[in-house]
Scaffold this motif. Structure first.
Motif, PDB file in Angstrom:
ATOM      1  N   GLY A  68      68.149  -1.045   2.269  1.00 13.53           N
ATOM      2  CA  GLY A  68      68.885  -2.310   2.265  1.00 13.53           C
ATOM      3  C   GLY A  68      67.998  -3.509   2.550  1.00 13.53           C
ATOM      4  O   GLY A  68      68.450  -4.648   2.479  1.00 13.53           O
ATOM      5  N   LYS A  69      66.746  -3.240   2.895  1.00 18.97           N
ATOM      6  CA  LYS A  69      65.798  -4.338   3.137  1.00 18.97           C
ATOM      7  C   LYS A  69      64.611  -4.221   2.175  1.00 18.97           C
ATOM      8  O   LYS A  69      64.297  -3.141   1.689  1.00 18.97           O
ATOM      9  CB  LYS A  69      65.259  -4.287   4.572  1.00 18.97           C
ATOM     10  N   TRP A  70      63.950  -5.330   1.963  1.00 18.06           N
ATOM     11  CA  TRP A  70      62.676  -5.298   1.245  1.00 18.06           C
ATOM     12  C   TRP A  70      61.626  -4.780   2.204  1.00 18.06           C
ATOM     13  O   TRP A  70      61.671  -5.090   3.399  1.00 18.06           O
ATOM     14  CB  TRP A  70      62.293  -6.697   0.760  1.00 18.06           C
ATOM     15  N   VAL A  71      60.711  -3.987   1.703  1.00 15.80           N
ATOM     16  CA  VAL A  71      59.658  -3.426   2.555  1.00 15.80           C
ATOM     17  C   VAL A  71      58.299  -3.641   1.896  1.00 15.80           C
ATOM     18  O   VAL A  71      58.122  -3.371   0.707  1.00 15.80           O
ATOM     19  CB  VAL A  71      59.857  -1.908   2.793  1.00 15.80           C
ATOM     20  N   LEU A  72      57.374  -4.159   2.681  1.00 13.78           N
ATOM     21  CA  LEU A  72      55.994  -4.246   2.243  1.00 13.78           C
ATOM     22  C   LEU A  72      55.239  -3.117   2.936  1.00 13.78           C
ATOM     23  O   LEU A  72      55.101  -3.104   4.155  1.00 13.78           O
ATOM     24  CB  LEU A  72      55.412  -5.613   2.639  1.00 13.78           C
ATOM     25  N   LEU A  73      54.818  -2.143   2.152  1.00  7.75           N
ATOM     26  CA  LEU A  73      54.115  -0.973   2.680  1.00  7.75           C
ATOM     27  C   LEU A  73      52.623  -1.174   2.433  1.00  7.75           C
ATOM     28  O   LEU A  73      52.186  -1.269   1.286  1.00  7.75           O
ATOM     29  CB  LEU A  73      54.639   0.277   1.972  1.00  7.75           C
ATOM     30  N   CYS A  74      51.855  -1.261   3.518  1.00  7.40           N
ATOM     31  CA  CYS A  74      50.432  -1.591   3.390  1.00  7.40           C
ATOM     32  C   CYS A  74      49.554  -0.452   3.892  1.00  7.40           C
ATOM     33  O   CYS A  74      49.563  -0.123   5.073  1.00  7.40           O
ATOM     34  CB  CYS A  74      50.104  -2.830   4.218  1.00  7.40           C
TER      35      CYS A  74
ATOM     36  N   GLN B  12      59.576 -12.090   7.368  1.00 10.44           N
ATOM     37  CA  GLN B  12      60.875 -11.872   8.005  1.00 10.44           C
ATOM     38  C   GLN B  12      61.916 -12.858   7.489  1.00 10.44           C
ATOM     39  O   GLN B  12      63.068 -12.502   7.262  1.00 10.44           O
ATOM     40  CB  GLN B  12      60.743 -12.029   9.529  1.00 10.44           C
ATOM     41  N   LYS B  13      61.458 -14.098   7.303  1.00  8.86           N
ATOM     42  CA  LYS B  13      62.361 -15.136   6.800  1.00  8.86           C
ATOM     43  C   LYS B  13      62.901 -14.743   5.423  1.00  8.86           C
ATOM     44  O   LYS B  13      64.006 -15.097   5.052  1.00  8.86           O
ATOM     45  CB  LYS B  13      61.600 -16.475   6.727  1.00  8.86           C
ATOM     46  N   LEU B  14      62.093 -14.002   4.683  1.00  9.04           N
ATOM     47  CA  LEU B  14      62.508 -13.550   3.354  1.00  9.04           C
ATOM     48  C   LEU B  14      63.249 -12.211   3.432  1.00  9.04           C
ATOM     49  O   LEU B  14      63.591 -11.620   2.401  1.00  9.04           O
ATOM     50  CB  LEU B  14      61.277 -13.406   2.450  1.00  9.04           C
ATOM     51  N   GLY B  15      63.456 -11.718   4.653  1.00  5.62           N
ATOM     52  CA  GLY B  15      64.155 -10.437   4.800  1.00  5.62           C
ATOM     53  C   GLY B  15      63.296  -9.255   4.400  1.00  5.62           C
ATOM     54  O   GLY B  15      63.803  -8.230   3.948  1.00  5.62           O
ATOM     55  N   CYS B  16      61.986  -9.399   4.570  1.00  4.84           N
ATOM     56  CA  CYS B  16      61.063  -8.339   4.174  1.00  4.84           C
ATOM     57  C   CYS B  16      60.425  -7.707   5.412  1.00  4.84           C
ATOM     58  O   CYS B  16      59.826  -8.397   6.227  1.00  4.84           O
ATOM     59  CB  CYS B  16      59.991  -8.929   3.257  1.00  4.84           C
ATOM     60  N   GLU B  17      60.574  -6.400   5.541  1.00  6.64           N
ATOM     61  CA  GLU B  17      59.962  -5.665   6.646  1.00  6.64           C
ATOM     62  C   GLU B  17      58.548  -5.243   6.249  1.00  6.64           C
ATOM     63  O   GLU B  17      58.223  -5.202   5.067  1.00  6.64           O
ATOM     64  CB  GLU B  17      60.782  -4.418   6.988  1.00  6.64           C
ATOM     65  N   VAL B  18      57.747  -4.907   7.238  1.00  7.38           N
ATOM     66  CA  VAL B  18      56.382  -4.472   6.981  1.00  7.38           C
ATOM     67  C   VAL B  18      56.139  -3.142   7.691  1.00  7.38           C
ATOM     68  O   VAL B  18      56.583  -2.952   8.818  1.00  7.38           O
ATOM     69  CB  VAL B  18      55.350  -5.511   7.496  1.00  7.38           C
ATOM     70  N   VAL B  19      55.488  -2.218   7.006  1.00  7.35           N
ATOM     71  CA  VAL B  19      54.991  -0.995   7.644  1.00  7.35           C
ATOM     72  C   VAL B  19      53.541  -0.841   7.206  1.00  7.35           C
ATOM     73  O   VAL B  19      53.240  -0.905   6.011  1.00  7.35           O
ATOM     74  CB  VAL B  19      55.798   0.254   7.207  1.00  7.35           C
ATOM     75  N   SER B  20      52.642  -0.676   8.168  1.00  2.87           N
ATOM     76  CA  SER B  20      51.247  -0.424   7.805  1.00  2.87           C
ATOM     77  C   SER B  20      50.947   1.060   8.018  1.00  2.87           C
ATOM     78  O   SER B  20      51.550   1.700   8.881  1.00  2.87           O
ATOM     79  CB  SER B  20      50.299  -1.296   8.636  1.00  2.87           C
ATOM     80  N   VAL B  21      50.055   1.589   7.199  1.00  2.00           N
ATOM     81  CA  VAL B  21      49.722   3.015   7.264  1.00  2.00           C
ATOM     82  C   VAL B  21      48.209   3.199   7.171  1.00  2.00           C
ATOM     83  O   VAL B  21      47.557   2.613   6.311  1.00  2.00           O
ATOM     84  CB  VAL B  21      50.356   3.807   6.084  1.00  2.00           C
ATOM     85  N   SER B  22      47.662   4.013   8.065  1.00  2.00           N
ATOM     86  CA  SER B  22      46.262   4.441   7.924  1.00  2.00           C
ATOM     87  C   SER B  22      46.140   5.844   8.496  1.00  2.00           C
ATOM     88  O   SER B  22      47.096   6.384   9.048  1.00  2.00           O
ATOM     89  CB  SER B  22      45.307   3.477   8.637  1.00  2.00           C
ATOM     90  N   VAL B  23      44.946   6.417   8.372  1.00  2.00           N
ATOM     91  CA  VAL B  23      44.742   7.787   8.863  1.00  2.00           C
ATOM     92  C   VAL B  23      44.470   7.828  10.371  1.00  2.00           C
ATOM     93  O   VAL B  23      44.311   8.894  10.941  1.00  2.00           O
ATOM     94  CB  VAL B  23      43.578   8.492   8.124  1.00  2.00           C
ATOM     95  N   ALA B  50      52.032   2.886  11.187  1.00  2.00           N
ATOM     96  CA  ALA B  50      52.261   4.315  11.008  1.00  2.00           C
ATOM     97  C   ALA B  50      50.951   5.074  10.903  1.00  2.00           C
ATOM     98  O   ALA B  50      49.936   4.546  10.453  1.00  2.00           O
ATOM     99  CB  ALA B  50      53.105   4.553   9.766  1.00  2.00           C
ATOM    100  N   SER B  51      50.995   6.322  11.341  1.00  2.00           N
ATOM    101  CA  SER B  51      49.816   7.177  11.322  1.00  2.00           C
ATOM    102  C   SER B  51      50.003   8.301  10.308  1.00  2.00           C
ATOM    103  O   SER B  51      51.029   8.979  10.299  1.00  2.00           O
ATOM    104  CB  SER B  51      49.613   7.769  12.726  1.00  2.00           C
ATOM    105  N   ASP B  52      49.001   8.472   9.458  1.00  2.00           N
ATOM    106  CA  ASP B  52      49.075   9.487   8.393  1.00  2.00           C
ATOM    107  C   ASP B  52      47.762  10.269   8.387  1.00  2.00           C
ATOM    108  O   ASP B  52      46.995  10.214   7.428  1.00  2.00           O
ATOM    109  CB  ASP B  52      49.325   8.776   7.060  1.00  2.00           C
ATOM    110  N   GLN B  53      47.527  11.003   9.481  1.00  2.00           N
ATOM    111  CA  GLN B  53      46.208  11.630   9.689  1.00  2.00           C
ATOM    112  C   GLN B  53      45.851  12.639   8.619  1.00  2.00           C
ATOM    113  O   GLN B  53      44.685  12.837   8.316  1.00  2.00           O
ATOM    114  CB  GLN B  53      46.162  12.283  11.073  1.00  2.00           C
ATOM    115  N   ALA B  54      46.841  13.304   8.060  1.00  2.00           N
ATOM    116  CA  ALA B  54      46.556  14.316   7.034  1.00  2.00           C
ATOM    117  C   ALA B  54      46.579  13.726   5.626  1.00  2.00           C
ATOM    118  O   ALA B  54      46.286  14.420   4.656  1.00  2.00           O
ATOM    119  CB  ALA B  54      47.556  15.466   7.142  1.00  2.00           C
ATOM    120  N   GLY B  55      46.945  12.447   5.508  1.00  2.00           N
ATOM    121  CA  GLY B  55      46.945  11.798   4.200  1.00  2.00           C
ATOM    122  C   GLY B  55      48.123  12.163   3.310  1.00  2.00           C
ATOM    123  O   GLY B  55      48.100  11.878   2.109  1.00  2.00           O
TER     124      GLY B  55
END
Lengths: 83, 154
Positions: A68-74, B12-23, B50-55
């Motif tokens: 339900g939200k936009w997500v930027l996955l980096c 956030q103002k645009l309603g966009c969440e962020v998730v970062s990922v590395s190993v 977020a943590s993705d140690q095994a890739g």
């Protein structure tokens, strides 16, 4: 979002809905298969769950948790790198 | 990642969440946040690291570098239905430009709001005219859009 990771287990991210052939941490080497790339524009993004650091605490995060939200996955090469 | 963290409020103002990922482990994420990022970004990183140690996640997104055991610089814009709308993958030495990502969020949101009836031409910025694909537009794009909107100087 769900239970925070506990103890010293080496936790890693996992694709949700990958089936038994997905890379399960600790699974015998012979049962592992290379996960296939499924991310494509216009297609459902692969759901995943992963341990995370978030605002001072440890938790786990999943893509579907943001439905339900936009997500930027980096993705990035590593912490303490320079760019 | 500090650039993304620094502009989190705009996303956030645009309603966009962020998730970062590395190993890196989530413990290392904490150390990086506490010892370096907090000095670049007020209050530290405001989103999930977020943590993705095994890739495993990186493989699914095509950013896993087998030789180095790391994840390439990749960003994916995912809409509220969980569909990937945009992706960009780069080798590590060149950083992203977040302004372009934000522009894409705005453009995809505009298109979504129009329920797919409008399209944004090259170089589109919020407030610019959009295109309405249909029989009337065929052969007539020149009347409503000029390439001068995106003049690149090198």
């Amino acid at each position: 979002m769900s239970d925070p990771p506990k103890g010293c287990a080496r936790l890693t991210g996992a694709v949700i809905g990958g089936g038994p052939e997905s890379n399960t941490p600790g699974a015998p080497e012979t049962t592992r298969k290379e996960a296939t790339v499924t991310a494509r524009v216009g297609q459902k993004a692969p759901d995943f769950t992963a341990p995370a650091y978030f605002r001072g605490g440890f938790t786990s995060v999943s893509l579907s948790g943001f439905a339900g939200k936009w997500v930027l996955l980096c993705f990035y090469p590593g912490d303490f790198t320079f760019v | 990642m500090s650039a993304v963290a620094d502009n989190y409020a705009a996303l956030q103002k645009l309603g966009c969440e962020v998730v970062s990922v590395s190993v890196d482990s989530h413990f290392v994420h904490k150390m990086w946040n506490d010892h370096e990022l907090v000095k670049m970004v007020d209050g530290g990183v405001p989103f999930h690291m977020a943590s993705d140690q095994a890739g495993n996640v990186g493989r699914a997104y095509g950013v896993w570098d087998e030789a180095q055991g790391i994840e390439l610089r990749g960003r994916f814009l995912i809409d509220p239905d969980g569909v990937t709308q945009a992706m960009e993958v780069m080798t590590p030495p060149v950083g992203r430009r977040l302004a372009e990502t934000v522009r894409q969020v705005q453009a995809f949101q505009h298109v979504r709001k129009s329920q797919g009836n409008e399209a944004t031409p090259a170089g589109w910025m919020p407030g610019d005219p959009t295109l309405t694909p249909g029989p009337d537009l065929v052969g007539n794009v020149w009347k409503v859009w000029k390439p001068g909107a995106e003049r690149v100087g090198v």
